[in-house]
Design an enzyme around this catalytic site. Structure first.
Site, PDB file in Angstrom:
ATOM      1  CD1 TRP A 197      35.025 -20.745  -4.509  1.00  0.00           C
ATOM      2  CD2 TRP A 197      35.998 -18.969  -3.271  1.00  0.00           C
ATOM      3  NE1 TRP A 197      36.040 -21.186  -3.682  1.00  0.00           N
ATOM      4  CE2 TRP A 197      36.801 -20.031  -2.922  1.00  0.00           C
ATOM      5  CE3 TRP A 197      36.239 -17.763  -2.488  1.00  0.00           C
ATOM      6  CZ2 TRP A 197      37.928 -19.973  -1.742  1.00  0.00           C
ATOM      7  CZ3 TRP A 197      37.345 -17.609  -1.782  1.00  0.00           C
ATOM      8  CH2 TRP A 197      38.027 -18.913  -1.281  1.00  0.00           C
ATOM      9  CG  ASN A 198      39.129 -15.062  -5.784  1.00  0.00           C
ATOM     10  OD1 ASN A 198      38.455 -15.456  -6.830  1.00  0.00           O
ATOM     11  ND2 ASN A 198      40.468 -14.724  -5.802  1.00  0.00           N
TER      12      ASN A 198
ATOM     13  CE  LYS B 161      30.907 -24.527 -12.680  1.00  0.00           C
ATOM     14  NZ  LYS B 161      30.742 -23.921 -11.251  1.00  0.00           N
TER      15      LYS B 161
ATOM     16  CB  SER C  74      32.505 -20.398  -7.835  1.00  0.00           C
ATOM     17  OG  SER C  74      32.434 -21.123  -6.668  1.00  0.00           O
TER      18      SER C  74
ATOM     19  N   PRO D  50      44.425 -28.304  -9.133  1.00  0.00           N
ATOM     20  CG  PRO D  50      43.889 -29.615  -6.991  1.00  0.00           C
ATOM     21  CD  PRO D  50      44.403 -28.116  -7.586  1.00  0.00           C
ATOM     22  CB  THR D  51      39.853 -27.240 -10.946  1.00  0.00           C
ATOM     23  OG1 THR D  51      39.206 -27.574  -9.373  1.00  0.00           O
ATOM     24  CG2 THR D  51      38.679 -27.179 -11.623  1.00  0.00           C
TER      25      THR D  51
ATOM     26  CD  GLU E 244      44.887 -16.061 -15.269  1.00  0.00           C
ATOM     27  OE1 GLU E 244      45.771 -16.145 -14.415  1.00  0.00           O
ATOM     28  OE2 GLU E 244      45.360 -15.368 -16.427  1.00  0.00           O
TER      29      GLU E 244
ATOM     30  N   GLY F 256      46.220 -21.593  -9.039  1.00  0.00           N
ATOM     31  CA  GLY F 256      46.619 -21.030  -7.744  1.00  0.00           C
ATOM     32  C   GLY F 256      48.233 -20.524  -7.636  1.00  0.00           C
TER      33      GLY F 256
ATOM     34  CB  CYS G 247      44.763 -16.600  -7.414  1.00  0.00           C
ATOM     35  SG  CYS G 247      44.714 -15.023  -8.411  1.00  0.00           S
TER      36      CYS G 247
ATOM     37  N   GLY H 255      49.541 -21.663 -14.154  1.00  0.00           N
ATOM     38  CA  GLY H 255      48.646 -21.321 -15.434  1.00  0.00           C
ATOM     39  C   GLY H 255      49.131 -21.306 -16.652  1.00  0.00           C
TER      40      GLY H 255
ATOM     41  CD  GLU I 143      41.965 -14.170 -16.958  1.00  0.00           C
ATOM     42  OE1 GLU I 143      41.756 -13.951 -15.707  1.00  0.00           O
ATOM     43  OE2 GLU I 143      40.678 -14.589 -17.460  1.00  0.00           O
TER      44      GLU I 143
HETATM   45  P1  NDP Z   1      38.137 -24.598  -7.757  1.00  0.00           P
HETATM   46  O1  NDP Z   1      38.920 -25.081  -8.876  1.00  0.00           O
HETATM   47  O2  NDP Z   1      37.521 -25.537  -6.869  1.00  0.00           O
HETATM   48  O3  NDP Z   1      36.853 -24.210  -8.677  1.00  0.00           O
HETATM   49  C1  NDP Z   1      37.041 -23.418  -9.858  1.00  0.00           C
HETATM   50  C2  NDP Z   1      35.837 -23.441 -10.751  1.00  0.00           C
HETATM   51  O4  NDP Z   1      35.879 -24.581 -11.419  1.00  0.00           O
HETATM   52  C3  NDP Z   1      34.385 -23.596 -10.154  1.00  0.00           C
HETATM   53  O5  NDP Z   1      33.401 -22.911 -10.721  1.00  0.00           O
HETATM   54  C4  NDP Z   1      34.290 -25.293  -9.894  1.00  0.00           C
HETATM   55  O6  NDP Z   1      32.618 -25.239  -9.651  1.00  0.00           O
HETATM   56  C5  NDP Z   1      34.573 -25.482 -11.345  1.00  0.00           C
HETATM   57  N1  NDP Z   1      35.022 -26.661 -11.463  1.00  0.00           N
HETATM   58  C6  NDP Z   1      35.315 -27.789 -10.590  1.00  0.00           C
HETATM   59  N2  NDP Z   1      35.392 -28.958 -10.904  1.00  0.00           N
HETATM   60  C7  NDP Z   1      35.580 -28.816 -12.324  1.00  0.00           C
HETATM   61  C8  NDP Z   1      35.738 -29.804 -13.568  1.00  0.00           C
HETATM   62  N3  NDP Z   1      35.868 -31.025 -13.299  1.00  0.00           N
HETATM   63  N4  NDP Z   1      35.279 -29.136 -14.565  1.00  0.00           N
HETATM   64  C9  NDP Z   1      34.948 -28.072 -14.900  1.00  0.00           C
HETATM   65  N5  NDP Z   1      34.792 -27.072 -13.735  1.00  0.00           N
HETATM   66  C10 NDP Z   1      35.040 -27.402 -12.573  1.00  0.00           C
HETATM   67  O7  NDP Z   1      38.614 -23.188  -7.251  1.00  0.00           O
HETATM   68  P2  NDP Z   1      37.762 -22.233  -6.112  1.00  0.00           P
HETATM   69  O8  NDP Z   1      36.474 -21.948  -6.809  1.00  0.00           O
HETATM   70  O9  NDP Z   1      37.848 -23.122  -4.755  1.00  0.00           O
HETATM   71  O10 NDP Z   1      38.853 -21.104  -6.291  1.00  0.00           O
HETATM   72  C11 NDP Z   1      39.983 -20.973  -5.503  1.00  0.00           C
HETATM   73  C12 NDP Z   1      41.277 -21.374  -6.433  1.00  0.00           C
HETATM   74  O11 NDP Z   1      41.179 -20.505  -7.421  1.00  0.00           O
HETATM   75  C13 NDP Z   1      42.573 -20.952  -5.493  1.00  0.00           C
HETATM   76  O12 NDP Z   1      43.347 -22.138  -6.143  1.00  0.00           O
HETATM   77  C14 NDP Z   1      42.793 -19.814  -6.241  1.00  0.00           C
HETATM   78  O13 NDP Z   1      44.356 -19.575  -6.133  1.00  0.00           O
HETATM   79  C15 NDP Z   1      42.457 -19.794  -7.545  1.00  0.00           C
HETATM   80  N6  NDP Z   1      42.291 -18.368  -8.054  1.00  0.00           N
HETATM   81  C16 NDP Z   1      42.997 -18.069  -9.214  1.00  0.00           C
HETATM   82  C17 NDP Z   1      43.033 -16.957  -9.679  1.00  0.00           C
HETATM   83  C18 NDP Z   1      43.855 -16.627 -10.820  1.00  0.00           C
HETATM   84  O14 NDP Z   1      43.521 -15.609 -11.689  1.00  0.00           O
HETATM   85  N7  NDP Z   1      45.275 -17.013 -11.159  1.00  0.00           N
HETATM   86  C19 NDP Z   1      42.269 -15.993  -9.544  1.00  0.00           C
HETATM   87  C20 NDP Z   1      41.473 -16.395  -8.191  1.00  0.00           C
HETATM   88  C21 NDP Z   1      41.429 -17.738  -7.872  1.00  0.00           C
HETATM   89  P3  NDP Z   1      32.285 -25.576  -8.329  1.00  0.00           P
HETATM   90  O15 NDP Z   1      32.711 -24.218  -7.529  1.00  0.00           O
HETATM   91  O16 NDP Z   1      30.631 -25.523  -8.490  1.00  0.00           O
HETATM   92  O17 NDP Z   1      32.916 -26.861  -7.668  1.00  0.00           O
END
Ligand code: NDP
Length: 485
Positions: A153-154, A177, A179, A232-233, A251, A253, A285, A455, A459
């Site tokens: 979502w960021n 999809k 966030s 975790p995701t 990509e 955390g 991130c 990761g 990208e």
């Molecule tokens: P989440 O891991 O909670 O969610 C990421 C996406 O995955 C959302 O669209 C979420 O849906 C979806 N999702 C959740 N569970 C599942 C599943 N079991 N299977 C498939 N998709 C799923 O992250 P946040 O949205 O809270 O974002 C913050 C995190 O993202 C931080 O850890 C940050 O470091 C990382 N991040 C990494 C970046 C990078 O480029 N390395 C850049 C930006 C952020 P829903 O939101 O609807 O639950």
């Protein structure tokens, strides 16, 4: 706000907005005030199926275009985004709470950069020719097929474009999809791609919570999944993709170190630490949240930082003078406040911030901890909010060891005027993106991604092409076929 925030419908499938009220309610909240700015619905399994089917139908004809033709459409989309930057930035600000001062320069524009860059690269995609005497081998660079993008979502617009641009350049189609916290801007990207000439079905958006993402990853018709999200995701998505032998980009955390040596420009180091912790209210991130400052300048650094933080201007994010916005949601603010309490409880010194300003919305003050120990929770876990931890160190070797002592490996920065030391230090850092005397610059030309738990894959940059295409090897025999009998 000049523009409507309620989209025509929740999803964008096969070139058109689509609604299905039977999906779970998905309210969209403006984080600066808590007001509801749109009401959407999560996709039902039937809609997910429809989106994947549309992407599958569209893929062969899209891949059959020349790279120049695909690239032209992507570059046209980049131009449209730039022409509509203010409108898209205001929408992004409403969706995320990030100040317009930021979104005008860092969100839609960076999405446009990706579409322009990969639009340009599309025409250059090629295989190679290998001569084997009279025989020869050639390789064909082919798309993977139907791909899935899942976003955090960021940076909603940026994430959608960073995934769609290289995927589409290579001849893949995509179901994206966003966030559920920030579902609005990816719909605009889909709309703009159609306006730019992309055939229906090439880029589709379905909304939903985690289970919608999981359904997409599980689908047999999908060849590749690119996720931006938490570790975790990432673990769940990677495991599910593995069972279908799908390609992935993860990509995830970070808990990145920013190491500042005594000889650095103090003013630049403070600027970088501010950018590395408080831009986007710390919801980045790659942020350098572990700031290691060499003992000789640590107190001077903290004094100057406190002085500079007086320049923080919270307020209406749509006012371009505002330079610090709210957290994206009430839930994220609670998580961050939990970490701040833990920091205090474990004995870190709260130098500034830590509280909630008065008023509506999910605000939290920019927060700095000093005297942080490496074993504290705030030193080990990703906070994903405006919380900087400052540590002391004495020697280069010590700084290196402590900088690398994390399961993450997304980014790292080093500040010193001794360039030999800077390169030596960066050479031993375990991080995918390193910066010398700056922090968090991520132009589309630069590969971006994490080592260790942060990761898989990269990208951006030319290398992204490797992650969105596959090679087919063709051996061509020019003579007779020999056989033993
Ligand atoms: P989440 O891991 O909670 O969610 C990421 C996406 O995955 C959302 O669209 C979420 O849906 C979806 N999702 C959740 N569970 C599942 C599943 N079991 N299977 C498939 N998709 C799923 O992250 P946040 O949205 O809270 O974002 C913050 C995190 O993202 C931080 O850890 C940050 O470091 C990382 N991040 C990494 C970046 C990078 O480029 N390395 C850049 C930006 C952020 P829903 O939101 O609807 O639950």
């Amino acid at each position: 706000m000049t523009y409507a925030t309620q989209p025509e419908a929740s999803h964008f499938i096969d070139g058109a907005y689509v609604e299905d009220d039977s999906g779970a309610a998905l309210p969209v909240i403006y984080p600066a005030t808590g007001e509801t700015i749109a009401n959407l619905h999560a996709a039902t399994p039937a809609l997910v199926d429809r989106a994947i089917a549309a992407a599958q139908r569209a893929q062969p004809a899209w891949a059959a275009l020349t790279g120049t033709e695909r690239g032209r459409i992507l570059r046209r989309a980049a131009d449209i985004i730039r022409a509509r930057n203010r409108e898209l930035s205001e929408l992004e600000t409403k969706d995320t709470g990030k100040p317009l001062q930021e979104t005008l320069v860092a969100d839609a524009t960076s999405g446009a950069d990706a579409l322009e860059y990969f639009g340009g690269l599309a025409a250059t995609l090629s295989g190679e020719h290998i001569q084997m005497g009279d025989d020869f081998i050639y390789t064909r660079r082919e798309p993977l097929g139907v791909t899935v993008g899942i976003g955090a979502w960021n940076y909603p617009t940026q994430i959608a474009c960073w995934k769609a641009a290289p995927a589409l350049a290579c001849g893949n189609t995509m179901v994206f999809k966003p966030s559920e916290t920030t579902p609005l801007s990816a719909l605009k990207v889909a709309e703009i791609l159609i306006e730019a000439g992309a055939p229906p079905g090439v880029f589709n958006v379905v909304q939903g919570y985690g289970e919608v993402g999981a359904g997409l990853v599980d689908d047999d018709r999908v060849a590749k999944v690119s996720l931006t999200g938490s570790v975790p995701t990432g673990r769940k998505v990677y495991a599910s993709a593995a069972s279908g032998m799908k390609a992935v980009t993860m990509e995830l955390g970070g808990k990145s170190p920013l190491v500042i040596f005594d000889d650095a420009s103090l003013e630049d180091a403070v600027s970088a630490a501010i950018n590395a912790n408080f831009y986007s209210t710390g919801q980045i991130c790659s942020n350098g949240t572990r700031v290691f400052v060499q003992d000789g300048i640590r107190e001077a650094f903290l004094d100057r930082l406190a002085e500079r933080l007086k320049g923080v201007k919270m307020g209406d994010p749509l006012d371009e003078a505002t330079n610090f916005g709210p957290m994206v949601s009430a839930r994220q603010r609670e998580i961050v406040e939990g970490f701040i309490s833990q920091g205090v409880a474990e004995g870190a010194r709260l130098v500034t911030g830590g509280g909630r300003p008065e008023g509506e919305g999910y605000w939290i003050e920019p927060t700095v901890f000093a005297d942080v120990r490496d074993d504290m929770t705030i030193a080990r876990e990703e906070i994903f909010g405006p919380v900087m931890s400052v540590f002391g160190f004495s020697t280069e070797e010590e700084a290196l060891e402590r900088a690398n002592a994390t399961v993450y490996g997304l980014s790292a920065g080093v500040f010193t005027r001794d360039l030999a030391r800077a390169h030596r230090f960066v050479g031993r850092l375990q991080a995918g993106s390193c910066w010398i005397n700056t922090y968090n610059l991520t132009p589309v030309e630069a590969p971006f991604g994490g080592m260790k738990m942060s990761g898989v894959g990269r990208e951006n940059g030319q290398v992204a092409i490797e992650h969105w295409s596959q090679l087919k090897t063709v051996y061509v025999a020019m003579g007779e076929v020999e056989a033993p009998y």
